[in-house]
Enzyme design. Structure first.
Site, PDB file in Angstrom:
ATOM      1  N   HIS A 133     -13.127  -2.310  -8.374  1.00  0.00           N
ATOM      2  CA  HIS A 133     -14.450  -1.692  -8.537  1.00  0.00           C
ATOM      3  C   HIS A 133     -14.387  -0.174  -8.319  1.00  0.00           C
ATOM      4  O   HIS A 133     -15.347   0.531  -8.622  1.00  0.00           O
ATOM      5  CB  HIS A 133     -15.485  -2.347  -7.614  1.00  0.00           C
ATOM      6  CG  HIS A 133     -15.434  -1.902  -6.184  1.00  0.00           C
ATOM      7  ND1 HIS A 133     -16.551  -1.795  -5.388  1.00  0.00           N
ATOM      8  CD2 HIS A 133     -14.393  -1.540  -5.383  1.00  0.00           C
ATOM      9  CE1 HIS A 133     -16.206  -1.389  -4.176  1.00  0.00           C
ATOM     10  NE2 HIS A 133     -14.907  -1.228  -4.155  1.00  0.00           N
TER      11      HIS A 133
ATOM     12  N   ASP B  39       0.867  -1.177   0.000  1.00  0.00           N
ATOM     13  CA  ASP B  39       0.000   0.000   0.000  1.00  0.00           C
ATOM     14  C   ASP B  39       0.905   1.229   0.000  1.00  0.00           C
ATOM     15  O   ASP B  39       2.135   1.094  -0.026  1.00  0.00           O
ATOM     16  CB  ASP B  39      -0.956  -0.009   1.200  1.00  0.00           C
ATOM     17  CG  ASP B  39      -2.318   0.600   0.828  1.00  0.00           C
ATOM     18  OD1 ASP B  39      -2.327   1.773   0.390  1.00  0.00           O
ATOM     19  OD2 ASP B  39      -3.335  -0.089   0.955  1.00  0.00           O
TER      20      ASP B  39
END
Length: 427
Positions: free
Chosen positions: A328, A282
């Protein structure tokens, strides 16, 4: 027999099936009383609950007719937003005692609003069983089960705040955004949210980048609270992952958890599959949270690498590249770029495992499920110019990203709110 009576009979049958299950399991039947239990998510009654919701919605629409449904219904729905937003921002939830009641005058004093306005707001909210008078003609207000949940499960306030303060204003501006940017429904900085909050700045990462500004720290904290609350649902629990894929068959694989935040999914899997190793990736600012969250017994098997998933993937030749609820958030061109950074690092046989929602065919799923998932698709459109996807959409995205990715299938047990989408790199 008329359609209305057919629906009414179906409603009665579903209600009786649900109540029979509740009685069998010694579960109190839900009511609007503040101390009422919430309808359980038991698998045995999911079908009856969905059928009940479908029939009730259809009966309501037929009883009203198109004109009243679209006019009176729309007016009411819009002002649900108005009133709940005021109740949330002025914290009516804590101002009304969870047990007992409070007079309108004392409530107005607590929330620092005129008493006449408080009465008007609650008169409307009570039509949704959100607060109630203690008795007919009473001058006092009490909690109901609908309002008490804001006290009993306070993180729900984060969802309401995010929806009403960020998403709702952006919904209104979707048509303006489309006109302003020539119908571009893909660029992350050309969404309804972008038009509403940062129209004159074209951020590379769109709303996520705007969220990262120091002045929006409270929005980030609220959004994190909303996501944490959603993850508490049994349908969204990480523990579902164990039943959705044969992780043990991966053996001594290295799994790269791309966009893995603090690493909670890697910890869940690492505890269950001791032969595997995990690399959580991340942005650099996440590492401190990762270091704090990582259980000491997993230090040797779960590590952190600072990485932006739009950049070159630094871990080459891993057996598994994994992403949960990442793609998404991005339209197809951007999602394809993310995947391409992975395929460039893959070896033949490397797996791409995505944990994402999958839109069912509209004619193959209960209407409430179709409506909820379609609403989530609209949420992605409004906030990010992104999308939820059908199985066919996922197959098309994989092909767009890299034709060497071979689609292997979708795994989604009943009652689970997300799916595992598997692909393998042919090399």
């Amino acid at each position: 027999m008329g359609h209305l009576t057919d629906l009414a009979k179906s409603i009665l049958a579903s209600a009786e099936a649900i109540e029979a299950h509740l009685e069998k399991t010694n579960t109190p039947i839900p009511s609007f009383e503040a101390d009422s239990n919430i309808m359980p998510d038991d698998m045995e009654i999911i079908g009856a609950k969905l059928q009940l919701q479908t029939d009730l919605q259809d009966l309501d629409m037929l009883a009203l007719g198109p004109r009243e449904f679209l006019t009176a219904g729309m007016i009411g729905n819009v002002h649900d937003v108005t009133v709940i937003n005021v109740l949330n921002q002025f914290n009516f939830w804590d101002a009304v005692p969870l047990k007992g009641s409070i007079t309108y005058a004392d409530l107005a004093s607590k929330v620092k609003l005129p008493e006449a306005l408080v009465r008007r707001l609650l008169r409307f909210s009570m039509t949704r069983h959100m607060f109630a008078s203690t008795s007919s003609g009473s001058d006092s207000v009490k909690h109901t089960s609908v309002s008490a949940i804001f006290v009993l499960q306070p993180q729900i306030r984060c969802i309401i705040g995010h929806q009403l303060e960020e998403i709702a204003p952006a919904c209104i501006n979707v048509p303006q955004a489309l006109r302003h940017w020539n119908n571009d429904a893909e660029h992350p900085s050309k969404s309804g949210c972008a038009y509403t909050f940062f129209k004159d700045t074209l951020y590379e990462a769109g709303t996520f980048e705007w969220f990262g500004k120091p002045e929006n720290a409270y929005r980030v904290e609220r959004f994190a609270g909303a996501m944490n609350y959603m993850m508490q649902s049994p349908a969204m629990s990480f523990t579902n992952l164990h039943n959705m894929y044969d992780w043990r068959a991966l053996g001594a694989a290295t799994l790269v958890d791309v966009g893995g935040s603090e690493g909670h999914i890697s910890y869940e899997l690492a505890r269950a599959y001791p032969d595997m190793k995990f690399i959580v990736q991340d942005l650099p600012e996440v590492q401190a949270s990762f270091d704090k969250a990582r259980p000491s017994e997993l230090d040797s098997r779960v590590s952190f690498t600072a990485h932006n998933f739009f950049k070159e993937q630094p871990v080459k030749g891993a057996e598994v590249y994994f992403m949960k609820h990442i793609l998404h958030d991005w339209s197809d061109p951007w999602a394809a770029k993310i995947i391409q950074q992975l395929t460039a690092a893959m070896k033949p046989g490397s797996k791409l495992i995505l944990c994402e929602g999958v839109l069912p065919p509209a004619d193959k799923a209960p209407a409430p499920i179709v409506r909820l998932l379609s609403a989530l698709d609209m949420q992605m459109l409004v906030a990010l110019n992104a999308k939820e996807r059908t199985v066919e959409d996922w197959q098309a995205l994989l092909k767009l990203a890299d034709e060497r990715l071979v689609f292997k299938g979708v795994h989604q047990p009943p009652g689970v709110g997300f799916a595992i989408i598997e692909a393998e790199f042919a090399g």
